[in-house]
Write a protein that holds these residues in place. Structure first.
Motif, PDB file in Angstrom:
ATOM      1  N   GLY A   1      -2.741  40.544 -77.687  1.00 23.93           N
ATOM      2  CA  GLY A   1      -1.916  40.437 -78.886  1.00 23.93           C
ATOM      3  C   GLY A   1      -0.559  41.080 -78.661  1.00 23.93           C
ATOM      4  N   PHE A   2       0.405  40.663 -79.464  1.00 26.30           N
ATOM      5  CA  PHE A   2       1.776  41.156 -79.311  1.00 26.30           C
ATOM      6  C   PHE A   2       1.864  42.654 -79.601  1.00 26.30           C
ATOM      7  CE2 PHE A   2       6.016  41.976 -81.214  1.00 26.30           C
ATOM      8  CZ  PHE A   2       6.814  41.646 -80.139  1.00 26.30           C
TER       9      PHE A   2
ATOM     10  N   LYS B   1      10.793  44.290 -76.625  1.00 19.09           N
ATOM     11  CA  LYS B   1       9.595  43.459 -76.472  1.00 19.09           C
ATOM     12  C   LYS B   1       9.790  42.134 -77.206  1.00 19.09           C
ATOM     13  CE  LYS B   1       5.707  44.767 -78.419  1.00 19.09           C
ATOM     14  NZ  LYS B   1       4.381  45.348 -78.739  1.00 19.09           N
ATOM     15  N   SER B   2      10.496  42.157 -78.324  1.00 18.85           N
ATOM     16  CA  SER B   2      10.784  40.918 -79.058  1.00 18.85           C
ATOM     17  C   SER B   2      11.631  39.966 -78.228  1.00 18.85           C
ATOM     18  CB  SER B   2      11.484  41.220 -80.380  1.00 18.85           C
ATOM     19  OG  SER B   2      10.589  41.873 -81.250  1.00 18.85           O
TER      20      SER B   2
ATOM     21  N   TYR C   1       0.917  32.023 -81.416  1.00 19.33           N
ATOM     22  CA  TYR C   1       2.242  32.503 -81.809  1.00 19.33           C
ATOM     23  C   TYR C   1       3.189  31.471 -82.412  1.00 19.33           C
ATOM     24  CZ  TYR C   1       0.813  36.721 -79.452  1.00 19.33           C
ATOM     25  OH  TYR C   1       0.129  37.850 -79.094  1.00 19.33           O
ATOM     26  N   SER C   2       2.876  30.193 -82.344  1.00 21.95           N
ATOM     27  CA  SER C   2       3.831  29.196 -82.817  1.00 21.95           C
ATOM     28  C   SER C   2       4.218  29.376 -84.278  1.00 21.95           C
ATOM     29  CB  SER C   2       3.289  27.781 -82.611  1.00 21.95           C
ATOM     30  OG  SER C   2       3.370  27.446 -81.262  1.00 21.95           O
ATOM     31  N   MET C   3       3.299  29.846 -85.097  1.00 21.88           N
ATOM     32  CA  MET C   3       3.596  30.037 -86.510  1.00 21.88           C
ATOM     33  C   MET C   3       3.515  31.516 -86.896  1.00 21.88           C
ATOM     34  SD  MET C   3       1.900  26.740 -88.285  1.00 21.88           S
ATOM     35  CE  MET C   3       2.621  25.130 -88.035  1.00 21.88           C
TER      36      MET C   3
ATOM     37  N   ASP D   1       5.743  37.063 -85.343  1.00 22.02           N
ATOM     38  CA  ASP D   1       6.212  37.722 -84.120  1.00 22.02           C
ATOM     39  C   ASP D   1       7.306  36.920 -83.421  1.00 22.02           C
ATOM     40  OD1 ASP D   1       4.454  39.934 -84.331  1.00 22.02           O
ATOM     41  OD2 ASP D   1       2.832  38.731 -83.487  1.00 22.02           O
ATOM     42  N   ILE D   2       7.469  35.649 -83.810  1.00 21.14           N
ATOM     43  CA  ILE D   2       8.552  34.811 -83.281  1.00 21.14           C
ATOM     44  C   ILE D   2       9.623  34.725 -84.363  1.00 21.14           C
ATOM     45  CG2 ILE D   2       9.205  32.541 -82.382  1.00 21.14           C
ATOM     46  CD1 ILE D   2       7.159  33.765 -80.580  1.00 21.14           C
TER      47      ILE D   2
END
Length: 196
Positions: free
Chosen positions: A27-28, A54-55, A111-113, A116-117
């Protein structure tokens, strides 16, 4: 011959490769920059030289995987002008890519939705990297084949349908090469997109 990472490009790629593995498995939030640097075999300072946060690693990873995905979809693809046929060809290539890239597929699913993005990064991926999808939607709308809804909403719908399909094929890998299921995955997607 040494297996040491020598060039800046190699180090940057090693960081991204390690981050991909760790973000998917841990996980992020549970992945530290120190653990990424260690897994990549680089100093923490080297990591911060390439990625201040990290982002930034997450954003670059997301965009580079999206670009690889897009490049795969359009490589050796001749669009015929038949919107449904072209959409099906692109859809099937997208599913093939996901099946062939299980780790990157899991990254997309996670992560697509995700928050964290950054929204600007997601928008760049959808409208710039996947610009050929926007063009296909526009052509379909002009021909009255695709529903006349806002492009942003249609793109999000495309994305959600794709994630649902690859989740299904991830959970049922034996069906990934089944023509009936592959065809059905496109028909479900197309039904949601076409003009009524």
């Amino acid at each position: 011959m040494s297996s040491k990472i020598t060039t800046a490009t190699d180090k940057k790629q090693a960081i991204l490769d390690s981050a991909l593995q760790l973000f998917v498995s841990n996980g992020f939030n549970a992945t530290s920059t120190a653990s990424i640097a260690k897994a990549a075999g680089v100093a923490t300072g080297t990591l911060f030289h390439h990625f201040p946060t990290k982002s930034d690693i997450m954003s670059q990873l997301f965009l580079s995987i999206k670009q690889e995905f897009a490049n795969n979809m359009v490589s050796n693809t001749q669009l015929s002008g038949d919107i449904e046929k072209d959409a099906n060809n692109l859809w099937q290539k997208a599913i093939d890519w996901a099946i062939a890239q299980p780790l990157k597929q899991l990254f997309f699913l996670q992560y697509s939705m995700s928050a964290d993005i950054d929204i600007a990064v997601r928008k760049q991926a959808m409208t710039s990297i996947l610009g050929f999808v926007v063009e296909l939607i526009e052509q379909g709308k002009q021909q009255g084949i695709i529903a006349n809804f806002p492009n942003e909403l249609l793109l999000e719908n495309c994305h959600g349908q794709y994630l649902a399909a690859i989740r299904f094929f991830t959970d049922n890998p034996q069906l990934g090469s089944n023509p009936q299921h592959r065809s059905a995955s496109f028909k479900l997607f197309w039904h949601a997109m076409k003009a009524q």
